[in-house]
Design an enzyme around this catalytic site. Structure first.
Site, PDB file in Angstrom:
ATOM      1  N   ALA A  66       0.834  -1.200   0.000  1.00 49.73           N
ATOM      2  CA  ALA A  66       0.000   0.000   0.000  1.00 49.73           C
ATOM      3  C   ALA A  66       0.865   1.244   0.000  1.00 49.73           C
ATOM      4  O   ALA A  66       2.027   1.218   0.418  1.00 49.73           O
ATOM      5  CB  ALA A  66      -0.920  -0.005   1.225  1.00 49.73           C
ATOM      6  N   ASP A  67       0.286   2.328  -0.465  1.00 50.20           N
ATOM      7  CA  ASP A  67       0.927   3.635  -0.418  1.00 50.20           C
ATOM      8  C   ASP A  67      -0.171   4.662  -0.190  1.00 50.20           C
ATOM      9  O   ASP A  67      -1.238   4.569  -0.807  1.00 50.20           O
ATOM     10  CB  ASP A  67       1.673   3.923  -1.723  1.00 50.20           C
ATOM     11  CG  ASP A  67       2.588   5.120  -1.591  1.00 50.20           C
ATOM     12  OD1 ASP A  67       3.476   5.099  -0.712  1.00 50.20           O
ATOM     13  OD2 ASP A  67       2.413   6.092  -2.342  1.00 50.20           O
TER      14      ASP A  67
END
Length: 188
Positions: A66-67
Site C-alpha cells: 500500500a501507499d
C-alpha cells in the site's frame, strides 16, 4: 500459503492485524516518486503495485502493498521533509477539504488486484500556534500530509466521508473483500 505485508509502517501492521490472519513483513525498497502529470489516484495505485512486485513472490505467497498520499487542490502532499514543510502542509489543509488516497495491491502468483480508496477529510480552521504545537510533538514527521488522524490531528478533523482506516493508511474493509477474491481460505 503465506501473507506478506510489504510495508514497514506500524499503522499498516496494526490495521492488517484487525483481519486476524497471520502475516509476515518484508519491506519493498523502490523509488516512490510520482509523476505529477498523471492523476494522483492512478499514481498511488502504481506505487503500491511496484512495491508488491518488488517482493519476490512464489505461488504460495500473497503480497499486500500500500501507499498513502494526501491531495489538496491537485497537490500531492507526501511526508514532510522538515518542520517548515510540515507547517506549510497543515496550513494548506486548514479550513479545507482534502482527499486521502491509498493505493493497495494484492499479488498472488501472476495475478494482482490493485485499487485506490479515497476518503474526503475536512479540517477546521487551525491557528498557527495549534500547527506549531502539533509539529512539536513530532507526530507529523513520518505521515503523508503531515498528520495522523489517529493521533493529535483528530482534534483538527471536523468532517470525514469514507473509510477512517484508509486515512490511517490501509482501507481494511475493501482489502478484506479483495483478499476473499484472491485467497478465500484466509477469509472464511
Amino acid at each position: 500459503m503465506e501473507i506478506i505485508l510489504a510495508s514497514q509502517s506500524p499503522r499498516r501492521k496494526e490495521l492488517l492485524g484487525l483481519l486476524r490472519i497471520p502475516f509476515a513483513i518484508q519491506v519493498a525498497d523502490i523509488d516512490e516518486t510520482m509523476d505529477p502529470d498523471l492523476p494522483a489516484c492512478q499514481e498511488v495505485s502504481r506505487v503500491s503495485r511496484s512495491k508488491a512486485m518488488a517482493i519476490a513472490a512464489d505461488d504460495d505467497q500473497i503480497i499486500i502493498a500500500a501507499d498513502t498520499i494526501v491531495v489538496c487542490d491537485s497537490y500531492i502532499l507526501g511526508k514532510p521533509e522538515d518542520k517548515e514543510s510540515a507547517f506549510k502542509m497543515l496550513a494548506m489543509l486548514s479550513g479545507r477539504t482534502h482527499q486521502v488516497m491509498t493505493g493497495v495491491t494484492v499479488l498472488k502468483g501472476d495475478r494482482h488486484i490493485s485499487f485506490t480508496e479515497i476518503t474526503h477529510v475536512r479540517f477546521r480552521d487551525l491557528t498557527a500556534r495549534e500547527i506549531r504545537d502539533y509539529i512539536a510533538t513530532g507526530e507529523p514527521m513520518d505521515k503523508a500530509g503531515a498528520y495522523g488522524i489517529q493521533g493529535g490531528a483528530a482534534l483538527f478533523c471536523s468532517h470525514m466521508v469514507g473509510d477512517y482506516y484508509n486515512v490511517m493508511g490501509l482501507p481494511v474493509c475493501r482489502l478484506g473483500q479483495v483478499l476473499k477474491e484472491v485467497a478465500p481460505e484466509f477469509m472464511e
